[in-house]
Design an enzyme around this catalytic site. Structure first.
Site, short mmCIF file in Angstrom:
data_model
loop_
_atom_site.label_atom_id
_atom_site.label_comp_id
_atom_site.label_asym_id
_atom_site.label_seq_id
_atom_site.Cartn_x
_atom_site.Cartn_y
_atom_site.Cartn_z
N ASP A 262 -1.20 112.56 23.08
CA ASP A 262 -0.82 113.92 23.41
C ASP A 262 -2.11 114.69 23.72
O ASP A 262 -3.22 114.22 23.42
CB ASP A 262 -0.08 114.54 22.21
CG ASP A 262 0.20 116.01 22.39
OD1 ASP A 262 0.78 116.37 23.42
OD2 ASP A 262 -0.17 116.79 21.49
N ASP B 103 -2.65 118.88 23.73
CA ASP B 103 -2.92 120.08 22.93
C ASP B 103 -2.73 119.81 21.44
O ASP B 103 -1.65 119.38 21.01
CB ASP B 103 -2.02 121.23 23.37
CG ASP B 103 -2.38 121.73 24.76
OD1 ASP B 103 -3.53 122.13 24.96
OD2 ASP B 103 -1.50 121.72 25.64
#
Length: 234
Positions: free
Chosen positions: A23, A25
């Site tokens: 991922d 953020d």
């Protein structure tokens, strides 16, 4: 000395994978200050309470959040307004501790970034942090269903040509964890979020806590408090 070394080795956990999926953020890039400011500005624009919508903003696509909390608004218009700010403003973001160095060790074709952000936002943030991007990237525009649906991680595994059950995902949010587990991946959680869901194999706050090597497979190693043995998934 030898007994101490043996005890250390016995305390280590190892997990093999064909690919690592990250991922963005909160996992690779700490952007929480910027994200908070954008949502705060949007709430002021739309006369909404940030505290009410904050639980629905973490780890999911902006369009899905807008559709959920403000169905009376035009989703495309609101998303475009926020993404213009996010691509033009990168102040206050930085790599998650150790993430930039960890990515430098990744072999080509064995890792991907899977994010709920759009491609322009991803490019702006990686450029601002001077971090390398992989050949395989899955962004919000590329899937019909975003996280917590499994589609983003299934697509990344497909593009890498690997079984998702042979992937380790690095995530920081409940929606992302749910997406990865639904896809059949193992998960290492990053940051403050902790879960004992079957399939979660560890938790880190700094990528320097992990050792990484390649012996055909990707081999992830760390002391037992960081990584744990994988329990059977019912």
């Amino acid at each position: 000395m030898k007994s101490e070394q043996m005890a250390h080795e016995a305390d280590m956990q190892q997990h093999r994978a064909q690919a690592f999926l990250f991922d963005m953020d909160g996992t690779l890039i700490d952007s929480h200050i910027l994200v908070e400011r954008v949502w705060e500005a949007w709430c002021a624009r739309c006369d909404l309470n940030l505290d009410d919508i904050r639980p629905y903003t973490h780890g999911v696509r902006t369009e899905d959040t807008v559709r959920m909390v403000a169905p009376h608004l035009d989703v495309a218009t609101e998303v475009a307004w926020m993404e213009e700010i996010e691509t033009d403003t990168t102040g206050g973001i930085a790599p998650v501790p150790g993430a930039d160095v960890f990515l430098q060790s990744m072999p080509a074709g064995r890792w991907a970034v899977v994010t709920s952000a759009s491609r322009p936002v991803l490019d702006a943030r990686f450029t601002a942090c001077n971090m390398q991007l992989p050949a395989v990237i899955v962004t919000s525009e590329e899937v019909e269903r975003g996280k917590p649906a499994p589609d983003p991680y299934l697509l990344a595994a497909k593009r890498l040509g690997v079984d998702p059950r042979q992937c380790i995902v690095f995530e920081d949010a409940p929606a992302g964890m749910a997406s990865a587990l639904a896809a059949g991946c193992k998960v290492v959680l990053v940051g403050d979020f902790i879960s004992d869901e079957p399939g979660v194999i560890g938790h880190i706050t700094d990528f320097a806590q992990l050792d990484f090597s390649v012996d055909g497979d990707l081999l992830l190693s760390a002391p037992a408090p960081v990584l744990k043995g994988l329990r059977a998934i019912a």
